[in-house]
Design an enzyme around this catalytic site. Structure first.
Site, mmCIF file in Angstrom:
data_model
loop_
_atom_site.group_PDB
_atom_site.id
_atom_site.type_symbol
_atom_site.label_atom_id
_atom_site.label_comp_id
_atom_site.label_asym_id
_atom_site.label_seq_id
_atom_site.Cartn_x
_atom_site.Cartn_y
_atom_site.Cartn_z
ATOM 1 N N LYS A 115 0.816 -1.224 0.000
ATOM 2 C CA LYS A 115 0.000 0.000 0.000
ATOM 3 C C LYS A 115 0.845 1.268 0.000
ATOM 4 O O LYS A 115 0.448 2.278 -0.591
ATOM 5 C CB LYS A 115 -0.969 0.005 1.186
ATOM 6 C CG LYS A 115 -2.086 -1.017 1.023
ATOM 7 C CD LYS A 115 -3.324 -0.591 1.782
ATOM 8 C CE LYS A 115 -4.468 -1.538 1.484
ATOM 9 N NZ LYS A 115 -5.651 -1.253 2.291
ATOM 10 N N LYS A 198 -8.440 -10.996 -7.864
ATOM 11 C CA LYS A 198 -9.520 -11.341 -6.935
ATOM 12 C C LYS A 198 -10.685 -10.368 -7.056
ATOM 13 O O LYS A 198 -10.492 -9.206 -7.419
ATOM 14 C CB LYS A 198 -8.998 -11.485 -5.500
ATOM 15 C CG LYS A 198 -8.818 -10.216 -4.736
ATOM 16 C CD LYS A 198 -8.568 -10.485 -3.245
ATOM 17 C CE LYS A 198 -8.791 -9.167 -2.508
ATOM 18 N NZ LYS A 198 -9.138 -9.295 -1.123
ATOM 19 N N LYS A 201 -13.819 -4.810 -4.075
ATOM 20 C CA LYS A 201 -14.608 -3.582 -4.189
ATOM 21 C C LYS A 201 -13.810 -2.481 -4.860
ATOM 22 O O LYS A 201 -14.364 -1.516 -5.348
ATOM 23 C CB LYS A 201 -15.102 -3.121 -2.820
ATOM 24 C CG LYS A 201 -13.988 -2.745 -1.873
ATOM 25 C CD LYS A 201 -14.540 -2.222 -0.564
ATOM 26 C CE LYS A 201 -13.501 -2.280 0.527
ATOM 27 N NZ LYS A 201 -13.249 -3.609 1.062
HETATM 28 P P1 ADP Z 1 -11.759 -5.971 -0.795
HETATM 29 O O1 ADP Z 1 -10.674 -6.780 -1.451
HETATM 30 O O2 ADP Z 1 -13.007 -5.973 -1.581
HETATM 31 O O3 ADP Z 1 -11.261 -4.577 -0.470
HETATM 32 P P2 ADP Z 1 -11.341 -6.550 1.988
HETATM 33 O O4 ADP Z 1 -9.869 -6.558 1.779
HETATM 34 O O5 ADP Z 1 -11.941 -5.426 2.761
HETATM 35 O O6 ADP Z 1 -12.085 -6.695 0.586
HETATM 36 O O7 ADP Z 1 -11.718 -7.929 2.676
HETATM 37 C C1 ADP Z 1 -12.708 -8.111 3.641
HETATM 38 C C2 ADP Z 1 -12.813 -9.610 3.928
HETATM 39 O O8 ADP Z 1 -13.317 -10.319 2.796
HETATM 40 C C3 ADP Z 1 -11.468 -10.260 4.271
HETATM 41 O O9 ADP Z 1 -11.683 -11.229 5.292
HETATM 42 C C4 ADP Z 1 -11.044 -10.934 2.987
HETATM 43 O O10 ADP Z 1 -10.225 -12.070 3.226
HETATM 44 C C5 ADP Z 1 -12.388 -11.317 2.354
HETATM 45 N N1 ADP Z 1 -12.340 -11.231 0.878
HETATM 46 C C6 ADP Z 1 -12.220 -10.098 0.138
HETATM 47 N N2 ADP Z 1 -12.233 -10.366 -1.181
HETATM 48 C C7 ADP Z 1 -12.362 -11.711 -1.303
HETATM 49 C C8 ADP Z 1 -12.437 -12.615 -2.420
HETATM 50 N N3 ADP Z 1 -12.403 -12.173 -3.668
HETATM 51 N N4 ADP Z 1 -12.574 -13.931 -2.164
HETATM 52 C C9 ADP Z 1 -12.633 -14.379 -0.892
HETATM 53 N N5 ADP Z 1 -12.558 -13.594 0.205
HETATM 54 C C10 ADP Z 1 -12.430 -12.281 0.019
#
Ligand code: ADP
Ligand code: TRP
Length: 336
Positions: A115, A198, A201
């Protein structure tokens, strides 16, 4: 048994968050209660200071995300649901642990490196200190199990290192060492547009993800337009090798049905994507529309504030003895 996990309130939940994290939390609450344990789930709003957000966006993200968690099945009669900023013990313990954490440990964190990128001098101290606040979240409650995705393992190892050093430096067993519980069944869901990225959001294309707020038509359209390849579906998982987009759609179906990818392929192998996508869209609508309905009813409702206020009171009471022990171990007299 004490289970705790958190999620940063930044925008809407998507299918990846649900199948990869939240659904496991919901399932764990019953198992933990049956064993006489306690589950705590919280919105890591203090952690959101490491990202820039306006005041309004931060306030809305918190209440919307809390409503989404309740809609997904986090039940405030079974778990303690709260937001971190409402329980000042988190910020207090973070400061105490700042005396224990080493710069070198934090410099090695992959999230910090990713980051901050090349501009470390321009990154906020909150971004650097993020893992220490996370350690405080966990250690404050004598947490034994932390259900998280694989990406959070390094942060939990750091929490253990901090606990070990704090206990050793003060000669007191103030903190329990937490274990990460990475559920084997936790699906890693990929983008609908690119099977190697992956679902997130932060992807600029909304077509890349299924949001928990998408209606039936939107879900059907996103699945219909999901990237695939020209081959029919294989008969077993070995045949998904080198076909990340096909693999992702099969993974989603398997996760929704709680069956293996091989079982899904036994049913759809040999078919083209058309009928499979139609079945997948239907399955997603069945799984997500009750969540969406509940979410729309709860969003911005006073019920959510009441749940968070009550949760914070309960969390604060659970945190108090450990925080007091930490102050005392350091020879500090707090005003509490
Ligand atoms: P994002 O990647 O959308 O910003 P976050 O990093 O805030 O999501 O992740 C919030 C939770 O959701 C964490 O526990 C993370 O491991 C899970 N998570 C996020 N994206 C995925 C995904 N594509 N597949 C499985 N778990 C996910
Ligand atoms: N860093 C976690 C994430 O990005 C969220 C989080 C904050 C957390 N504090 C926590 C997770 C404590 C588990 C325990 O997903």
């Amino acid at each position: 048994m004490r289970v705790l996990s958190g999620i940063q309130p930044t925008g809407n939940l998507h299918l990846g968050n649900y199948l990869g994290a939240i659904r496991n939390w919901v399932r764990m609450q019953d198992e933990v209660a049956a064993k006489g344990g306690q589950s705590l789930y919280f919105l890591a709003d203090l952690h959101s200071l490491s990202d820039h957000m306006t005041r309004e966006a931060r306030r809305d993200a918190l209440t919307d995300m809390a409503a989404a968690l309740v809609a997904c099945g986090i039940d405030s009669t079974k778990s303690v649901l709260f937001n971190q900023a409402r329980v000042p013990a988190h910020a207090e313990l973070c400061w105490l642990l700042n005396g224990t954490a080493r710069m070198g440990w934090l410099n090695r964190m992959t999230q910090w490196k990713d980051k901050a990128g090349k501009n470390r001098d321009g990154a906020s101290v909150a971004l650097f200190d993020y893992p220490v606040l996370q350690a405080a979240d966990v250690l404050l409650y004598q947490t034994t199990h932390v259900p998280v995705g694989d990406d959070q393992k390094q942060h939990l190892e750091l929490a253990r290192d901090i606990a070990v050093k704090f206990n050793a430096d003060t000669g007191r067993e103030v903190f329990t060492l937490p274990e990460p519980t990475i559920p084997p069944a936790a699906a890693r869901i990929m983008s609908l547009r690119d099977g190697s990225a992956k679902m997130s959001k932060s992807d600029p294309s909304d077509m890349s993800r299924v949001n928990l707020t998408d209606d039936a038509d939107t879900i059907a359209q996103k699945i219909r337009k999901a990237k695939t390849d020209p081959e029919p579906l294989p008969g077993d998982v070995a045949g998904l090798e080198g076909r990340p987009e096909a693999k992702n759609l099969i993974t989603i179906m398997a996760a929704l049905d709680d069956r293996s990818a091989d079982a899904v392929l036994a049913e759809y192998g040999g078919a083209n994507f058309g009928p499979f996508k139609a079945a997948l869209a239907e399955r997603l609508v069945v799984a997500l529309s009750p969540i969406r309905e509940r979410y729309l009813g709860l969003r911005r409702s006073p019920e959510i504030d009441a749940i968070l206020i009550d949760g914070a009171t309960r969390a604060g009471a659970l945190a108090a003895p450990t925080l007091a022990a930490a102050y005392d171990a350091l020879g500090l007299v707090s005003g509490r």
